[in-house]
Each structure stands twice: as C-alpha cells, then as structure tokens.
Design a protein around this motif. Structure first.
Motif, PDB file in Angstrom:
ATOM      1  N   ALA A 258      -3.433   6.126  -1.909  1.00  0.00           N
ATOM      2  CA  ALA A 258      -2.018   6.327  -2.096  1.00  0.00           C
ATOM      3  C   ALA A 258      -1.939   6.503  -3.704  1.00  0.00           C
ATOM      4  O   ALA A 258      -2.895   6.219  -4.149  1.00  0.00           O
ATOM      5  CB  ALA A 258      -1.138   4.933  -1.889  1.00  0.00           C
TER       6      ALA A 258
ATOM      7  N   CYS B  56       6.343   6.575  -3.383  1.00  0.00           N
ATOM      8  CA  CYS B  56       5.008   6.421  -2.845  1.00  0.00           C
ATOM      9  C   CYS B  56       4.341   7.380  -1.647  1.00  0.00           C
ATOM     10  O   CYS B  56       5.052   7.745  -0.924  1.00  0.00           O
ATOM     11  CB  CYS B  56       4.655   4.966  -2.069  1.00  0.00           C
TER      12      CYS B  56
ATOM     13  N   GLU C 149       1.400   7.803   0.524  1.00  0.00           N
ATOM     14  CA  GLU C 149       0.365   6.943   1.206  1.00  0.00           C
ATOM     15  C   GLU C 149      -0.241   7.649   2.108  1.00  0.00           C
ATOM     16  O   GLU C 149       0.245   8.323   2.971  1.00  0.00           O
ATOM     17  CB  GLU C 149       0.860   5.545   1.513  1.00  0.00           C
TER      18      GLU C 149
ATOM     19  N   CYS D 161       4.483  -1.005   3.620  1.00  0.00           N
ATOM     20  CA  CYS D 161       4.342  -0.422   2.235  1.00  0.00           C
ATOM     21  C   CYS D 161       5.414  -1.036   1.147  1.00  0.00           C
ATOM     22  O   CYS D 161       5.390  -1.570   0.164  1.00  0.00           O
ATOM     23  CB  CYS D 161       4.705   1.183   2.102  1.00  0.00           C
TER      24      CYS D 161
ATOM     25  N   GLY E 276      -1.615  -2.061   0.593  1.00  0.00           N
ATOM     26  CA  GLY E 276      -1.783  -0.681  -0.523  1.00  0.00           C
ATOM     27  C   GLY E 276      -0.678  -0.931  -1.627  1.00  0.00           C
ATOM     28  O   GLY E 276      -0.445  -0.751  -2.689  1.00  0.00           O
TER      29      GLY E 276
END
Lengths: 163, 786
Positions: B639, B661, B663, B678, B743
């Motif tokens: 990411a 973000c 990803e 996330c 992540g």
C-alpha cells in the motif's frame, strides 16, 4: 458480609425485583443478575462507553451507576432494539449495511448512545453526530462507518424512509 | 455512504454480502467470554506485584481466605504448575532462554505480575480478597529502560541473561558494506524511539474454566486467537494429556495480537478450576489490561542509509533495540520484534547492501508480544524517514526518490534473501500522489498555513508459512492450517478452520470461499472455528494469515469434497467422473447433458441413507480434509498512504485534514470488510503516531493505568479515510487473496510523521520519535509562527 438491599428496576418495560448488595453496579445487575448480556463492560471507569444504556431516554454509563440509584427510572438496553422475532431496528440495520461493527463488542454501547441522541436530536448534522460518537471507544472500525450509519439512519428517519 | 460492492456475477468471492455475524452482535445476542455463566461458577482475581523488581519473601493468604465470599486462594507454591517457556533454536550467544512461571515464584519482575489467585463467590468478593493479601518483598533495583538495562553493572531481570539481553542477532552483513558507506555521496541517518503501546482490544482478556466429569475433560472457554496452543501449554503446565483439555473460543471482542500469546492468567484460572472441581471465571479489568497484559512496540533504531547522487539507495546499516519487558511470550519469544525488523527492514526498496543487528532487551516492565503489524510500523517509519531525509539532502522530490527505489520487477529476491511476489509498489505510490494532487492538497499546502503532506510506501508479508517461522528458528513453528469439511444428509456443509476470528468476519468470508468452490448459497455453509475438540489442528489468527492460509485450506478441502460428489454422481448417472461438473447451483451435472443432474441433497441421501448404492471403493459419508502451507517466502500485500496534516502553532496539535490509502491485498474476498480492516488499522497507526504511550516512572510504576491517562483516539481524532483498491492477485492462495489485517497500522505512523515533518519544513527541526509530542511540535514552530 455486605448488607443486602431490595431493589426494583424497570428494564425494557419489565419490572424486576432484586436482592443485591448496594455496591452492585447497574451493568453487573443487567448482565449477571438479569441475564441481559448484550450490554458490555470495557473499562469500568466510564471512558469506553461499551456499557451505555438509556436511563429515562438518556445515554448513561451503566458501569458508573449503582443499580440502587435508578429504581424509579425507565432503563433500556440493547436487547430492546430488535423485535421479539429478532428482526433488527432501522439503526441496527444501518450499522450492518455500513459495516459499522467488526468484533461487535463496543456495538451495543454505540447503538444505545445513538438511539438516545437521535431521539433527542433528530435533526443532528453529521458533525454533531461525529461529536457524540466520540463519547465511546471503538478499536476496530476507525469510527467512520459508525458515524455514517448513524447519519444515514437519522436522514432516513427524517425522510420517513426507514428501512 | 458506502454502497455495497457487488462484483463478478454469480460469485460470492468479491461480493460485499451482508455479514453473517451482524444480526446476533447487533441484537446483543453475541456470546463473549464474560457472558458465559455456569452453575456453581466462582470468580477469580489476581494478587499482583506492587513493585517492579523484588524478591518474594512471603506470601500470606490467610487473611484472604477469611474474607466473606472468598472460597480459595492459591500462590505459586499451592498450585505447583510448570512454567511457560518460549524457545528459539539459536546458539547461546544469540538467544538466552528464560521462562515465565504461571504465578511469580521467587521473584517479581514488573508491577502487575500475578503472585496469587483469589477465587470467590462473586467478583466483588474476589476483589475484597485481593485487598487482604499480604505479600512481603525485598526490593531489588529495577531496570526501567533499555539503556539502563544495557549499562555496565545493571541489575539483572533474569539471572541467566547477561546484560539483560535475551536475543542478539547480527544478520545480512553484506561484504564490503563499510566501503559502500565510505564512498557514498550521501549518507543519512535516522535515530528514533517509538513508544510502548497497548493493543487494547475493547474486550479485555478472560476465561471460564470448568472440569467436566462426563467428558473427563477440563473445558476452557477463553478469548484467544490461538486455541490449540493454549491447549498445549495448559496441558503441559498442569500435567494433563492434551485430550483432557478442550479449549473453545466464544465471540471475541478484538485481539490485535494481544490475544495470540498464551497468558499466564488463563492457565492459573484453569488450574484453580481443576483444584476446586468448580467452574472458575476470570475477567481481566481494564487496569490490569493496561498494566499487565502483553504490550508492544517500544523500540530504538539507529539506522544509516547510503545513497548515490541520483537518490538510489546503496546500502542500509541498522541497529535495532527492542525493549521486551519482563518475559518472553509464548510461542513467539522475545525475538518477535527484533527478528521481524531484521529480516524485513529493506521493505519495498531495492537495497543492494544490508547489515543489521537486532536485540531484545529485558526490563522490569510488563512483557511484550505481537501487536498488529509487529515491528513493521517502526521499520517502515525508519525507511520512510531515510527516504525523506535523503530527498531533502539531494534536492529530489520525496515521491520521486521513492519511485527510483521501489521494486518494480517481480519476483524480486532481496538482500535479506526474501523473495517478494508481484505487487503494485510503484502503481500505488503514483496513484496516491495523483489523488492528493487532483484533490488540490498541494495548493492548500502552499497557501501559507502550517500544512504538510506525507507518504509511506510499504509491503507486508501476509503469508507466513512454516518456512518463514522456521527461518526465524522458533522452536514451535506455526504456519500451516488444516480444514475439514463435511456435508450432512440434507446437503448443507460445515467447514472447520483453524484460524480464529476476533472481528475479521470469518463466518462470512470463509463461507464465501466454500460457497464458490462447491457452487452453493452461503446460507448452506456453516463455518466452525475456535474449538480444539472439533478442529483437527490450527494455528489461529495472526500475521494476516486467516484468508491467505486458513482460506486456502478451506478451499482445498472444499475441492476435495467436490471431487467426492462428482465421483458418486458419475456412478449414479452412469458417466465418467471427468464428464461430471459442479453446476454452481448445489448439484452435479453431466457436462455434455446438463439436464441430467443430481442435487447435493440427492447425493448426500445416497452417501448416508442408501450407502449400498455407492460406487465400489467409496465409503459412506461425505467429508474431506486438506491442509495448506505456504510455498516459498509467502505473499506480500502492499500500500501507499498519503496524509495531509495541519499543525496548530498555539498548541502543537496535529490535525489530519485528509487521509488517502491505496491498498493492494490481491483479490478482496469481501471488499467492505477489507476497507474495514484498513480503516481500523489506520486508526491504530494514527494512535501510535500521535496519542498512545505506555509510560513508567523511574521505579517502574505504570503511569497510564486507566483510560484517563492512556489516550485512545475517538471519532473526534480519527479522520474519514479514502481507500482506493489495486489488485495484484497472489499466485498460490485460494482466490488470489493476500492478507489485509495489518496494513493500515503499518502505513499510518510513517505517513503521519512525514507529513508533520513536511509541515515543519523551514523550521530546521525534524521529528523522528513517536508518539509525536505536542510539545516538540510547539517548540519547533515557536518563533517561526509567532
């Protein structure tokens, strides 16, 4: 041995009689004496809000209240939101639709917080909703989807298009 | 609002279907460990050390036993249990084994360490009992920081560990690396310290243990991410056979790694239940969770990076010190943080030369264990600071310098001898920058307010198979998973998974995988998890392994069952097996004559109720078992995070104006759940960057024992997060999925720190430590923004 006190509570519209120690908190009575385990305990010092229930319509931290203090009040827990057949209320449905819960532990507290707030402020803006949602802690969602769920529920109630 | 994402006509995978967990959790009908009540159940609380380091002179529980409502009280001597010991197969100069007694025996090593267990009629009485305990300590000097622990003549936390060092490994010393640094046109250095954090699941740890005379078994209901490992340790500590212990896991209110190590309290409570032959419940209170649960993340880095004049990284030289607190966690050991950082620090960049030393230091603080991301939030932060610093020195745009260094050709084998499978490192970076440019944030940045933009670019291994843990030299090697699937007489299926959901929605996502493989509606699929009696074996949930490894095992078992169904159908339809296929609607049909089909219910009817009709050699019943382990070095999700912050010169406060973000976790089984992972991860990463820290005074007393002091961010601090998905399918997992659990947590601290430093440009100050203190920001801005 601590003394035992007789306490009468009205929970979700039902009268319940209890013989308990005066130091017993409302959340312990709800969960362990009345078997209403939907309300959760996250911190026992009034910060996380997982134990939020409605007392006379207002959101209250059930870990900070002794059961004996709310004898004359109308108490509502998360168990009162869905119908007896298990079908979910509009607010609960919006939480699901928006993925406003993951582990689901803090969820009853957020639901009761939102239920109490929207009853009082049906016209709340999204920013006001975010401010109120900030009363409770969630460790999974990052809050955005909770705010969106409450905001959508409020909007639909205003439009009269409740799910 | 988030519209559900539906994709791929007819397939369950890729569709954000309604979560099957939701109805019970929303109605208050979930069953968490504290919701369990058994007849005759007693309640436990622990007498905990009040000193950080001391010899136990006497434990007097007589007064405790006299407290009304108290049923029993046990010290270590009363219970006589074995220790919890986590081992690495490393030579003595690299690893010193230490053990953790279930209750402190001779010595206490941190404030909050359990010394005795009190069992009473109700939790109130148990707390009364704890108050009455008298424990006499002979004070020893505590070591509270890693630097104090490493000082000459420092008191020893464990007598067997000289210089308080549990792990000391030097890996990947590329030949000629000193020359690389000597000759490089640009060398930058980052020294940083990151704060100790608490994973803080909203549901604290807890256990209900009971002896079942009928099953001749100790039943332990506990909120653990690793049920089979709890069984093994418990059986070993209590001297029971594994079959005499059943561990089940009810609904779990988060875990984030804190519940994926074996805790001593769950063993002590179970031992008490065994002694008393009555059910014993222990529910951790928040104070104990904040002071005595496994913590994480307190690390110190001193890292140099060499660059050429064009901004290409030439070498990396790292020294990592992790303050692991008082005990090594089971099964991961005190090596979890330094070994993770050492192995994977080069991150998404092409690093030709690498040297690293990683150490685990023991101190008189609560022990540490895994926490969402494990070391990666820290070393990614270091790598991303190095990139920014080199960019500044060399006059290169910070995004451009990353572009020049990220791995773009896959598979790529790094200097750390890890092979990275394909990802979108460059693409995610480009898209993230593009989004912030298109939204006009660069214009806002240059408008005169104290605004900064920061990025972080990273990958994360999410398929840790046994190979990866064997390389770490863990004595107990996690990695594989086993799934068993059964079809019942009505044609519906139950599939087991050895992974354990603590909020990630396995009941939904695993069912999607099974439904697709067998061509069934997910309503026909039940997922069974968290029961050591019903699940052959499993390694639980951590390291974002549930979908990659557990999901792949579930898929493999489903396919085997599909083959069985085809074989039976072929016989009954008088056709070749190869000519039979699953029809996607709960049946098997002839490929060349689709009208001829048998439903699963019809096939199951034969398999169970008319077994004489089965083909020769095919036994009755319908079930299949399959296991999955990861080939090679696993798979890597990746990411890029982009953050816009505004600083308040008056207060030093940091406000996040925008969070983007981009990803790539391969194929998303359920996109809405991926986004949830996330966002939640990013919130925890922001918490580490700006808010949360477990602190101690010089005597080792915790300074943040309640949520008044330990600042968990609320909806007022966590911004809305925009997520863009890229998709680089994994070649070897079921459905091409990579892991998605960690992540967010990994990317956020680096991006926030870089954004704050970008906002501080021109002040001459750069901040490298987290949590970023308001005071430091305020001081940096003083004078420049009057």
């Amino acid at each position: 041995m601590a003394e035992i006190q007789l306490v009468e509570l009205t929970v979700n519209g039902e009268r319940r009689d209890l013989a308990i120690e005066p130091r017993r908190t409302l959340v312990d009575v709800l969960r362990h004496d009345l078997g209403l385990t939907g309300t959760h305990v996250g911190c026992e010092h009034g910060i996380c809000g997982a134990c939020t229930v409605l007392v006379d319509g207002a959101p209250v931290r059930a870990c900070l209240v002794f059961a004996a203090q709310v004898e004359d009040a109308d108490i509502r827990t998360v168990e009162s939101l869905s119908a007896p057949d298990g079908s979910l209320s509009d607010l609960q449905q919006e939480f699901s639709a928006h993925h406003g819960l993951q582990c689901g532990f803090c969820t009853p507290g957020f639901l009761m917080l939102a239920e109490g707030f929207l009853a009082e402020r049906p016209d709340a803006t999204k920013e006001e909703i975010r401010e109120v949602v900030a009363s409770n802690l969630c460790r999974c969602t990052g809050y955005q989807t909770i705010v969106e769920a409450v905001d959508t529920c409020a909007a639909r109630r205003r439009e009269g298009t409740c799910a | 609002m988030n519209e559900p994402h539906f994709r791929r006509d007819g397939a369950w995978v890729g569709a954000s279907v309604p979560r099957r967990e939701d109805p019970r959790l929303l109605a208050g009908r979930g069953r968490f460990v504290d919701d369990v009540a058994l007849p005759g159940m007693l309640h436990a609380q622990f007498v905990r050390s009040t000193v950080a380091h001391g010899r136990i002179v006497a434990v007097d529980l007589d007064e405790v036993r006299a407290v009304p409502g108290v049923v029993a009280a046990f010290s270590a001597a009363d219970l006589g249990l074995g220790d919890v010991t986590a081992l690495l197969d490393r030579p003595p100069h690299e690893f010193v084994p230490t053990s953790m007694p279930v209750l402190a025996r001779d010595k206490v090593r941190f404030v909050g360490e359990p010394v005795a267990i009190v069992v009473a009629r109700d939790p109130y009485a148990a707390e009364d009992g704890v108050e009455a305990a008298v424990v006499e300590y002979e004070d020893l000097d505590p070591v509270v920081t890693d630097t104090a622990a490493l000082a000459d003549g420092a008191p020893l936390v464990h007598a067997e560990a000289p210089r308080n060092t549990l792990v000391d490994v030097s890996l990947f010393a590329t030949e000629g690396i000193d020359e690389v640094f000597a000759e490089a046109p640009c060398v930058v250095r980052v020294r940083t310290k990151t704060g100790r954090q608490n994973a803080l699941p909203l549901e604290t740890r807890g256990v209900v243990a009971s002896w079942d005379d009928r099953d001749e078994q100790l039943h332990v209901q506990t909120n653990t991410q690793i049920p089979h490992q709890v069984r093994t340790v418990l059986a070993s500590c209590a001297g029971l056979a594994e079959k005499q212990v059943r561990v089940t896991v009810p609904d779990m209110g988060g875990g984030f790694g804190q519940k994926c190590v074996v805790g001593r309290e769950e063993i002590a409570a179970a031992a008490a239940a065994l002694r008393l032959r009555r059910p014993v419940k222990w529910i951790e209170d928040r104070r104990d969770a904040l002071t005595a649960a496994f913590l994480a993340r307190e690390q110190r880095y001193d890292v140099r990076a060499a660059f050429d004049a064009d901004g290409h990284i030439l070498g990396l030289d790292a020294d990592v010190v992790c303050d692991m607190g008082a005990y090594s966690c089971y099964p991961f050991t005190a090596g979890i943080e330094p070994l993770m950082a050492s192995a994977e620090m080069p991150s998404v960049y092409k690093v030709p030369a690498y040297r690293v030393r990683g150490r685990a230091i023991t101190t008189n603080k609560a022990p540490t264990g895994p926490y969402r991301g494990v070391s990666r939030p820290q070393y990614v932060m270091v790598m991303e600071r190095l990139m920014e610093r080199a960019a500044r020195e060399l006059g290169i745009d910070p995004v451009e310098i990353r572009r020049r260094n990220v791995i773009t050709v896959f598979p790529y084998t790094g200097v750390n001898r890890i092979t990275y499978d394909p990802g979108s490192y460059r693409e995610s970076l480009d898209l993230c920058e593009q989004v912030l440019r298109d939204e006009g944030w660069y214009d806002v940045r240059d408008s005169g307010r104290v605004i900064g933009i920061g990025y972080s670019c990273f990958s994360e291994r999410t398929g840790y198979g046994s190979g990866a843990f064997a390389q770490r030299k863990m004595r107990v090697v996690p990695g594989f998973d086993i799934s068993e699937i059964r079809m019942d007489v009505s044609g519906t299926v139950s599939a087991t998974t050895g992974t354990m959901s603590h909020g990630q929605s396995h009941e939904t996502t695993m069912a999607q995988i099974v439904a697709d493989r067998l061509g069934l509606d997910i309503a026909q699929v039940k997922i069974v998890q968290g029961d050591t009696d019903r699940i052959t074996y499993g390694w639980g949930s951590f390291a974002s392994r549930s979908i990659t490894i557990g999901g792949s095992a579930v898929a493999a078992a489903s396919e085997k069952l599909g083959d069985q169904l085809r074989e039976i159908a072929a016989h009954l339809l008088d056709a070749d097996v190869d000519g039979c296929e699953l029809d996607g609607a709960g049946g098997v049909r002839l490929r060349d004559d689709p009208a001829r089909r048998l439903s699963f219910a019809e096939l199951a009817d034969v398999a169970y109720l008319r077994a004489h009709l089965l083909p020769k050699g095919v036994g009755p019943g319908l079930s299949a078992t399959a296991s999955f382990d990861v080939p090679g070095d696993g798979t890597f999700s990746n990411a890029t995070h982009g953050v816009v912050v505004e600083l308040d010169p008056g207060t030093g406060g940091v406000e996040i104006l925008r969070y983007v973000c981009v990803e790539d976790c391969g194929v998303a089984i359920h996109p809405q759940i991926v986004e949830g992972q996330c966002r939640g991860g990013i919130a925890q990463g922001i918490a580490g960057a700006l808010f949360e820290q477990v602190t101690y005074d010089d005597a080792g007393q915790p300074l943040a024992p309640s949520l008044m002091e330990y600042k968990v961010p609320t909806a007022a601090e966590i911004p809305d997060i925009v997520i863009h998905h890229l998709e680089t399918p994994c070649a070897f997992t079921a459905n091409g999925a990579k892991g998605a659990g960690e992540g967010g947590t990994i990317g956020a601290p680096a991006a926030v720190l870089n954004a704050v430093n970008d906002a501080l440009r021109g002040t001459g100050v750069e901040l490298d430590d987290t949590p970023i203190s308001r005071e430091a920001v305020h001081r940096a801005l003083e004078g420049t923004h009057g």
